[in-house]
Design a protein around this motif. Structure first.
Motif, PDB file in Angstrom:
ATOM      1  N   LYS A  78      28.190  34.939  37.958  1.00 33.93           N
ATOM      2  CA  LYS A  78      28.977  35.645  36.946  1.00 33.93           C
ATOM      3  C   LYS A  78      28.331  35.690  35.565  1.00 33.93           C
ATOM      4  CE  LYS A  78      33.507  34.834  39.081  1.00 33.93           C
ATOM      5  NZ  LYS A  78      34.888  34.329  38.872  1.00 33.93           N
ATOM      6  N   ALA A 131      32.321  36.111  42.919  1.00 34.61           N
ATOM      7  CA  ALA A 131      32.338  37.571  42.903  1.00 34.61           C
ATOM      8  C   ALA A 131      32.854  38.122  41.585  1.00 34.61           C
ATOM      9  CB  ALA A 131      33.197  38.093  44.048  1.00 34.61           C
ATOM     10  N   MET A 132      32.371  39.312  41.247  1.00 36.77           N
ATOM     11  CA  MET A 132      32.797  40.005  40.037  1.00 36.77           C
ATOM     12  C   MET A 132      32.643  41.502  40.245  1.00 36.77           C
ATOM     13  SD  MET A 132      29.475  39.296  37.586  1.00 36.77           S
ATOM     14  CE  MET A 132      30.068  40.357  36.269  1.00 36.77           C
ATOM     15  N   ASP A 133      33.265  42.288  39.383  1.00 31.88           N
ATOM     16  CA  ASP A 133      33.135  43.740  39.460  1.00 31.88           C
ATOM     17  C   ASP A 133      31.761  44.178  38.970  1.00 31.88           C
ATOM     18  OD1 ASP A 133      35.715  44.030  40.404  1.00 31.88           O
ATOM     19  OD2 ASP A 133      36.586  44.370  38.418  1.00 31.88           O
ATOM     20  N   ILE A 154      36.828  43.987  45.045  1.00 29.76           N
ATOM     21  CA  ILE A 154      35.984  44.113  43.859  1.00 29.76           C
ATOM     22  C   ILE A 154      35.580  45.567  43.689  1.00 29.76           C
ATOM     23  CG2 ILE A 154      35.026  41.773  43.879  1.00 29.76           C
ATOM     24  CD1 ILE A 154      32.554  42.990  45.310  1.00 29.76           C
TER      25      ILE A 154
END
Length: 326
Positions: free
Chosen positions: A159, A183-185, A225
């Motif tokens: 991140k 997880a991230m966008d 996501i």
């Protein structure tokens, strides 16, 4: 009246030329072991010359004993069947709670995600430059941003943010490395490079782009996501075992995402630049985006051994390690 300079004799001209050449060479060798950015020295070890960072250049016995050019890098429909030794090692990372049928799960991947043999375009004249950007606090005050953004590939791990830190970490991201718990966008142009440490991770990836019904592994994870599914790539478990056996030499339980990314970059790039690894100048280990201290080693990862291996790779001229503000 113009000044008339005395005409030099031939041997004087030769002596002058030799003296000038000597001065130029001295200045070059004095600075060849240093790399500067905004007047900050970023490495105390000799910098590698372009192309000599490539794993195929001047390979030493130490490097040759570890580097396997034919290892499977990324999963596709043709290589998803795992060798027994790879399966046993990867299966050993997973608790019974997370154990699912790998064959059934893996069959669902490539109707959904690109089924390509990525990065098989190695060529002596390719010249691909890559920045691997870790999350160490030693990036603060470094002013590496423009240098990082100048590389062909910019790989960011988990991140690690760019907004508000652009001067030190850059703003460009071509590849984002993560697993469900980190997880991230992503924007539509960034490659999602997925590191599966368990079969449930692959199930989560499929779910995040389809049913969106998995929101827990051993902790809460986002059920979906924002990311371009046509830019998804999945690290092969064979590559993970290879890094563990060859590069960390069985230290820890499995390699960290950061170290896996460094070795991954050695396989797909001709010149690897590593930023944001190691401690700060005060000897502290924390992220550049928070001040929470992190241990150099954990139950799972042998962080100190991984860091020493990266330094050795630097000394072997296989990558260029930037040590931050010094």
């Amino acid at each position: 009246m113009a000044m008339v300079l005395p005409k030099l004799k031939p041997y004087h001209r030769i002596a002058t030329l030799l003296l000038s050449s000597t001065i130029i060479l001295c200045l070059y060798f004095e600075n060849s072991g240093k790399l500067f950015n905004n007047n900050h020295r970023v490495s105390e070890i000799d910098a590698c010359v372009y192309r000599n960072c490539s794993p195929d250049q001047e390979r030493t016995d130490w490097f040759s004993a570890r580097y396997a050019p034919t290892v499977q890098l990324l999963l596709n429909s043709r290589n998803r069947a795992l060798r027994p030794d790879v399966w046993r090692w990867w299966r050993g990372l997973q608790k019974e709670l997370y154990f699912h049928n790998y064959t059934t799960v893996s069959r669902k991947l490539f109707p959904l995600f690109p089924d390509k043999n990525n990065y098989s375009d190695s060529h002596p004249n390719r010249g691909r430059t890559c920045a691997v950007v870790g999350n160490s606090g030693n990036l603060l005050g470094s002013h590496y941003g423009p240098l990082i953004d100048s590389k062909d590939f910019v790989m960011r791990i988990n991140k690690g943010p760019t907004k508000g830190f652009e001067v030190d970490v850059g703003s460009n991201t071509t590849h984002r490395i993560f697993y469900p718990e980190s997880a991230m966008d992503l924007d539509n142009s960034t490659h999602l490079v997925f590191f599966p440490f368990k079969i449930l991770d692959i199930e989560w990836l499929i779910s995040a782009f389809t049913t969106k019904d998995i929101n827990e592994t051993y902790t809460y994870v986002p059920s979906t996501i924002k990311a371009n599914k046509d830019k998804v790539m999945i690290l092969h478990p064979e590559f993970m075992k290879y890094v563990y056996k060859n590069w960390t030499e069985n230290h820890g339980r499995y390699p960290s995402t950061g170290f896996l990314t460094v070795i991954f970059a050695l396989h797909i790039c001709d010149e690897v630049h590593v930023f944001g690894f190691g401690a700060t100048k005060d000897g502290n280990w924390h992220h550049y985006f928070d001040q929470t201290l992190t241990p150099v080693a954990s139950e799972s990862h042998a962080g100190d051994y991984e860091y020493k291996t990266i330094i050795r790779l630097h000394r072997e001229n296989k990558l260029l390690m930037y040590k931050g503000w010094t």
